[in-house]
Scaffold this active site. Structure first.
Site, PDB file in Angstrom:
ATOM      1  N   CYS A 171      -6.569   9.738 -11.206  1.00  0.00           N
ATOM      2  CA  CYS A 171      -6.440   8.456 -11.849  1.00  0.00           C
ATOM      3  C   CYS A 171      -7.061   8.432 -13.259  1.00  0.00           C
ATOM      4  O   CYS A 171      -6.543   7.764 -14.130  1.00  0.00           O
ATOM      5  CB  CYS A 171      -7.072   7.402 -10.953  1.00  0.00           C
ATOM      6  SG  CYS A 171      -6.819   5.747 -11.476  1.00  0.00           S
ATOM      7  N   ARG A 188     -10.852   2.056 -12.121  1.00  0.00           N
ATOM      8  CA  ARG A 188      -9.452   2.366 -11.844  1.00  0.00           C
ATOM      9  C   ARG A 188      -9.226   2.753 -10.387  1.00  0.00           C
ATOM     10  O   ARG A 188      -8.099   2.793  -9.917  1.00  0.00           O
ATOM     11  CB  ARG A 188      -8.983   3.502 -12.771  1.00  0.00           C
ATOM     12  CG  ARG A 188      -8.989   3.127 -14.240  1.00  0.00           C
ATOM     13  CD  ARG A 188      -8.897   4.344 -15.122  1.00  0.00           C
ATOM     14  NE  ARG A 188      -7.609   4.994 -15.032  1.00  0.00           N
ATOM     15  CZ  ARG A 188      -6.619   4.836 -15.924  1.00  0.00           C
ATOM     16  NH1 ARG A 188      -6.771   4.030 -16.940  1.00  0.00           N
ATOM     17  NH2 ARG A 188      -5.478   5.479 -15.781  1.00  0.00           N
ATOM     18  N   TRP A 218      -7.332   9.830  -7.567  1.00  0.00           N
ATOM     19  CA  TRP A 218      -6.852   8.880  -6.562  1.00  0.00           C
ATOM     20  C   TRP A 218      -5.714   9.585  -5.842  1.00  0.00           C
ATOM     21  O   TRP A 218      -4.704   9.939  -6.446  1.00  0.00           O
ATOM     22  CB  TRP A 218      -6.370   7.602  -7.242  1.00  0.00           C
ATOM     23  CG  TRP A 218      -5.911   6.524  -6.307  1.00  0.00           C
ATOM     24  CD1 TRP A 218      -6.670   5.762  -5.488  1.00  0.00           C
ATOM     25  CD2 TRP A 218      -4.562   6.061  -6.144  1.00  0.00           C
ATOM     26  NE1 TRP A 218      -5.887   4.853  -4.811  1.00  0.00           N
ATOM     27  CE2 TRP A 218      -4.589   5.016  -5.202  1.00  0.00           C
ATOM     28  CE3 TRP A 218      -3.328   6.418  -6.707  1.00  0.00           C
ATOM     29  CZ2 TRP A 218      -3.440   4.346  -4.801  1.00  0.00           C
ATOM     30  CZ3 TRP A 218      -2.186   5.752  -6.316  1.00  0.00           C
ATOM     31  CH2 TRP A 218      -2.256   4.723  -5.371  1.00  0.00           C
ATOM     32  N   ASN A 237      -3.031  13.481 -14.593  1.00  0.00           N
ATOM     33  CA  ASN A 237      -2.607  12.194 -14.037  1.00  0.00           C
ATOM     34  C   ASN A 237      -1.097  12.201 -13.921  1.00  0.00           C
ATOM     35  O   ASN A 237      -0.401  12.766 -14.769  1.00  0.00           O
ATOM     36  CB  ASN A 237      -3.025  11.035 -14.953  1.00  0.00           C
ATOM     37  CG  ASN A 237      -4.462  10.627 -14.760  1.00  0.00           C
ATOM     38  OD1 ASN A 237      -5.163  11.174 -13.913  1.00  0.00           O
ATOM     39  ND2 ASN A 237      -4.907   9.678 -15.553  1.00  0.00           N
ATOM     40  N   GLY A 238      -0.566  11.506 -12.896  1.00  0.00           N
ATOM     41  CA  GLY A 238       0.876  11.443 -12.722  1.00  0.00           C
ATOM     42  C   GLY A 238       1.315  12.192 -11.480  1.00  0.00           C
ATOM     43  O   GLY A 238       0.495  12.591 -10.641  1.00  0.00           O
ATOM     44  N   GLU A 275      -0.599 -14.980  -4.051  1.00  0.00           N
ATOM     45  CA  GLU A 275      -1.687 -14.331  -4.781  1.00  0.00           C
ATOM     46  C   GLU A 275      -2.998 -14.439  -4.006  1.00  0.00           C
ATOM     47  O   GLU A 275      -3.779 -13.474  -3.950  1.00  0.00           O
ATOM     48  CB  GLU A 275      -1.817 -14.955  -6.166  1.00  0.00           C
ATOM     49  CG  GLU A 275      -2.977 -14.448  -6.997  1.00  0.00           C
ATOM     50  CD  GLU A 275      -2.918 -12.961  -7.320  1.00  0.00           C
ATOM     51  OE1 GLU A 275      -3.954 -12.419  -7.755  1.00  0.00           O
ATOM     52  OE2 GLU A 275      -1.863 -12.326  -7.117  1.00  0.00           O
ATOM     53  N   LYS A 321      -5.187 -11.220  -2.733  1.00  0.00           N
ATOM     54  CA  LYS A 321      -6.601 -11.012  -3.063  1.00  0.00           C
ATOM     55  C   LYS A 321      -7.435 -10.775  -1.805  1.00  0.00           C
ATOM     56  O   LYS A 321      -8.303  -9.903  -1.771  1.00  0.00           O
ATOM     57  CB  LYS A 321      -7.156 -12.217  -3.824  1.00  0.00           C
ATOM     58  CG  LYS A 321      -6.763 -12.294  -5.263  1.00  0.00           C
ATOM     59  CD  LYS A 321      -7.408 -11.178  -6.072  1.00  0.00           C
ATOM     60  CE  LYS A 321      -6.608 -10.923  -7.335  1.00  0.00           C
ATOM     61  NZ  LYS A 321      -5.332 -10.246  -7.114  1.00  0.00           N
ATOM     62  N   GLU A 353      -6.763  -7.305  -0.530  1.00  0.00           N
ATOM     63  CA  GLU A 353      -7.289  -6.250  -1.395  1.00  0.00           C
ATOM     64  C   GLU A 353      -8.786  -6.032  -1.213  1.00  0.00           C
ATOM     65  O   GLU A 353      -9.243  -4.880  -1.119  1.00  0.00           O
ATOM     66  CB  GLU A 353      -7.015  -6.599  -2.865  1.00  0.00           C
ATOM     67  CG  GLU A 353      -5.572  -6.432  -3.290  1.00  0.00           C
ATOM     68  CD  GLU A 353      -5.366  -6.824  -4.738  1.00  0.00           C
ATOM     69  OE1 GLU A 353      -4.632  -6.108  -5.444  1.00  0.00           O
ATOM     70  OE2 GLU A 353      -5.927  -7.856  -5.166  1.00  0.00           O
ATOM     71  N   HIS A 408      10.021 -21.892  11.167  1.00  0.00           N
ATOM     72  CA  HIS A 408      11.030 -20.850  11.300  1.00  0.00           C
ATOM     73  C   HIS A 408      10.437 -19.507  11.693  1.00  0.00           C
ATOM     74  O   HIS A 408      11.040 -18.468  11.462  1.00  0.00           O
ATOM     75  CB  HIS A 408      11.817 -20.716   9.992  1.00  0.00           C
ATOM     76  CG  HIS A 408      12.581 -21.949   9.634  1.00  0.00           C
ATOM     77  ND1 HIS A 408      13.652 -22.403  10.376  1.00  0.00           N
ATOM     78  CD2 HIS A 408      12.416 -22.831   8.619  1.00  0.00           C
ATOM     79  CE1 HIS A 408      14.120 -23.512   9.829  1.00  0.00           C
ATOM     80  NE2 HIS A 408      13.387 -23.796   8.766  1.00  0.00           N
ATOM     81  N   LYS A 410      -6.704   0.741 -10.248  1.00  0.00           N
ATOM     82  CA  LYS A 410      -6.553  -0.376 -11.177  1.00  0.00           C
ATOM     83  C   LYS A 410      -5.266  -0.253 -11.975  1.00  0.00           C
ATOM     84  O   LYS A 410      -4.485  -1.185 -12.083  1.00  0.00           O
ATOM     85  CB  LYS A 410      -7.749  -0.434 -12.129  1.00  0.00           C
ATOM     86  CG  LYS A 410      -7.692  -1.572 -13.147  1.00  0.00           C
ATOM     87  CD  LYS A 410      -7.775  -2.924 -12.465  1.00  0.00           C
ATOM     88  CE  LYS A 410      -7.847  -4.058 -13.457  1.00  0.00           C
ATOM     89  NZ  LYS A 410      -7.795  -5.375 -12.809  1.00  0.00           N
TER      90      LYS A 410
END
Length: 617
Positions: A2, A27, A77, A102-103, A489, A493, A496, A512, A612
């Site tokens: 990361c 991150r 990461w 990274n990637g 949202e 949160k 997370e 329903h 992040k």
């Protein structure tokens, strides 16, 4: 991925690399490592699982022997391979090439099979190790480390940001980027590279931002940059406005808490210079914005995660307030289907970092159609030097400041402010909003910092309510209209930072299916502003009450839900309008998630498994 920090200097590079890694902790990562060339030109490497403090302790155990003037460092990461020391970066091949990356190298399995046949041995499960092997092989046919990397990257499919060193070229650091961000920090007699400006702020504020496909050859005395065709190019040096002190915790226990309480000022900063006392300045989106907005027939918003939720709120605004069609889609889905693109579509990308891989790829996909259609592009972003801002026709920079906590808070709030300004600018340019409507929105936005402070003042009540979640594993969030994406949202949160499973539903959907979940063990969080849907919402809440659900309601002072004594109610605000209501009601949900996470004992700022800046698919 990361985080990458590398450098070549006249002084010992290790303290700089460690400080850079610490500044990239936000991150998200599971391991870290440093490799350098010592005074004898030999590689020395230390890698550790867990926090960077573990890496520091392992380095200290090596006493003064672990030092050098050129080195590469990384926080990982996990994408390929479990979190383990052998999977941590840097990766070294045959004591001749060290790499941080990274990637994702998408064709790594093909490359790995070929390299196994060539006799290479693998010590990790990562895709990065094939990069080290490929560069090592190219060294046999190359006149420099630069040309070896230039040849090696032609074999890679996917995204990468690379830092490469070799004892054969002990004064040279190579940087390469495709699809993942990388910057060069310019010092005096020293240069650095990093995946994020913030990593290098203690040593420089002067940066060169590498473009897609660039490869840089860096020594203590010079930087030479080559584009994807191998042609030497000049990239400008830019002075970052960020400061090293901007990312300090101060009196706060966690960055998330600090950033929640920074929101009144973040709103002020985002509005500054963009509004007068009665109007929105369309030029805030660029000097060509007014001409561009005159051609808009519909809006397409592309984003991920929290930014996607801000787009969903904007959809209600665009269609309810000015009657302009607006579609919102998750970037990772949009880029892999065949969307119908219509002429006159304003293509809006939203990202805190400006480096979100899926969002960037969607933008690049749309740009290929610009020769056939009028598709102006606009990005709303918190980072001025990011890839999205460079790729878009128009840019609106939120002024949230550095956001360190992985769970986005102030970036989300300022995105909503930016979208309200976009709504107003487009509306009045197209004649869909009159001066009276514009004035009402501006007056509401100017009151917003005070409304946010008012919501923050309820922290003690919210902290008490958070105790209801101490032994809970599931939660339900309800909202109607613009409060539905705010409920989404809020659920995100909670997931997370506390690891509680949470879902959000439009309150009218309870009957329903979700009512089957309701019992005394599941908290139900509802958002109840005083609006046209309030009475409908109250009926929905009675459905929950009748089935023994634990109701927690965040209401407007005048909503009247508190008259039901069986509900836990927080009167968070008053005098909110259609624009300010979703922004204001989001604040207590952020505080709720934070305090539940404290009770659960989770890592608030760096939740497990999350990063992040998501620069991979």
């Amino acid at each position: 991925m990361c985080g990458i920090v590398c450098g070549v200097a006249e002084r010992n590079i290790v303290p700089i690399l460690l400080e850079g890694l610490k500044r990239l902790e936000y991150r998200g990562y599971d391991s870290s490592g440093i490799a350098l060339l010592d005074s004898e030109g030999q590689f020395r490497r230390v890698r550790s699982l867990g926090k960077i403090v573990n890496l520091e302790q392992n380095i200290q155990a090596q006493s003064s022997e672990f030092n050098g003037h050129i080195g590469i460092a990384h926080t990982r990461w996990a994408t390929h391979g479990v979190p383990a020391e052998n999977n941590a970066h840097p990766h070294i091949c045959n004591h001749q090439v060290a790499v941080v990356h990274n990637g994702i190298i998408e064709n790594y399995q093909t490359l790995k099979s070929a390299q196994l046949e060539q006799g290479y041995q693998f010590t990790s499960e990562t895709d990065t190790e094939v990069v080290a092997h490929c560069i090592h092989k190219q060294l046999d046919f190359s006149k420099s480390l630069l040309t070896a990397v230039q040849q090696a990257v032609t074999h890679f499919e996917g995204a990468y940001a690379l830092g490469v060193i070799s004892p054969e070229y002990p004064e040279t650091l190579i940087a390469a980027r495709k699809g993942s961000p990388l910057v060069i920090g310019v010092g005096i007699g020293e240069y650095f590279i990093a995946s994020d400006v913030s990593a290098l702020l203690p040593v420089t504020q002067n940066f060169i931002f590498l473009e897609e496909g660039d490869i840089a050859e860096i020594t203590r005395s010079s930087v030479k940059i080559y584009d994807a065709k191998g042609i030497e190019v000049e990239r400008p040096i830019k002075v970052s406005q960020q400061t090293a002190s901007a990312v300090e915790l101060g009196e706060h226990r966690h960055y998330m808490h600090k950033e929640i309480f920074e929101q009144p000022q973040a709103v002020i900063d985002t509005l500054e210079g963009r509004v007068t006392k009665d109007t929105v300045l369309t030029s805030a989106f660029g000097h060509q914005a007014e001409e561009v907005f005159k051609t808009v027939k519909q809006v397409q918003i592309i984003a991920c995660g929290t930014s996607y939720h801000s787009g969903l709120v904007a959809k209600y605004w665009f269609e309810d307030i000015i009657g302009l069609p607006c579609q919102v889609e998750v970037a990772s889905e949009y880029r892999y289907r065949n969307p119908v693109v219509q002429d006159g579509t304003l293509f809006v990308t939203i990202s805190q970092s400006g480096e979100t891989a899926d969002t960037l790829a969607a933008l690049q996909q749309i740009k290929k159609l610009k020769s056939k259609f009028n598709i102006p592009t606009l990005t709303i972003c918190n980072v001025p030097e990011s890839s999205l801002t460079r790729e878009s026709d128009l840019t609106f920079l939120t002024h949230a400041g550095p956001e360190i906590g992985v769970a986005s808070t102030k970036a989300f709030t300022t995105q909503l402010v930016a979208l309200s300004l976009l709504l107003t600018s487009v509306g009045k340019t197209l004649g869909l909003m009159d001066a009276k409507q514009e004035q009402k929105i501006v007056h509401g936005l100017l009151k917003l910092p005070g409304l946010v402070k008012q919501a923050l003042a309820h922290e003690d009540e919210i902290q008490e309510i958070a105790n209801c979640f101490a032994d809970k594993h599931n939660a339900l969030f309800l909202g109607r209209g613009t409060m539905y994406p705010i409920a989404m949202e809020g659920a995100l949160k909670l997931k997370e930072v506390s690891y509680i499973h949470a879902e959000a539903y439009p309150a009218g959907e309870l009957k329903h299916g979700p009512l089957a979940l309701i019992d005394e063990q599941i908290p139900v969080v509802a958002i109840a502003p005083k609006d046209d849907l309030l009475e409908k919402l109250k009926s929905n809440l009675q459905e929950v009450k009748a089935r023994g659900g634990q109701m927690i309601v965040f209401e407007d002072e005048e909503s009247g839900v508190s008259s039901d004594k069986e509900f836990k109610v927080v009167k968070t605000t008053t005098n909110v309008g259609r624009i300010t209501a979703p922004i204001t009601f989001n604040i207590p949900l952020q505080l709720l998630s934070y305090h539940v996470a404290l009770i659960k004992g989770t890592d608030v700022d760096q939740p497990r498994n999350l990063a992040k800046s998501v620069t991979v698919e």
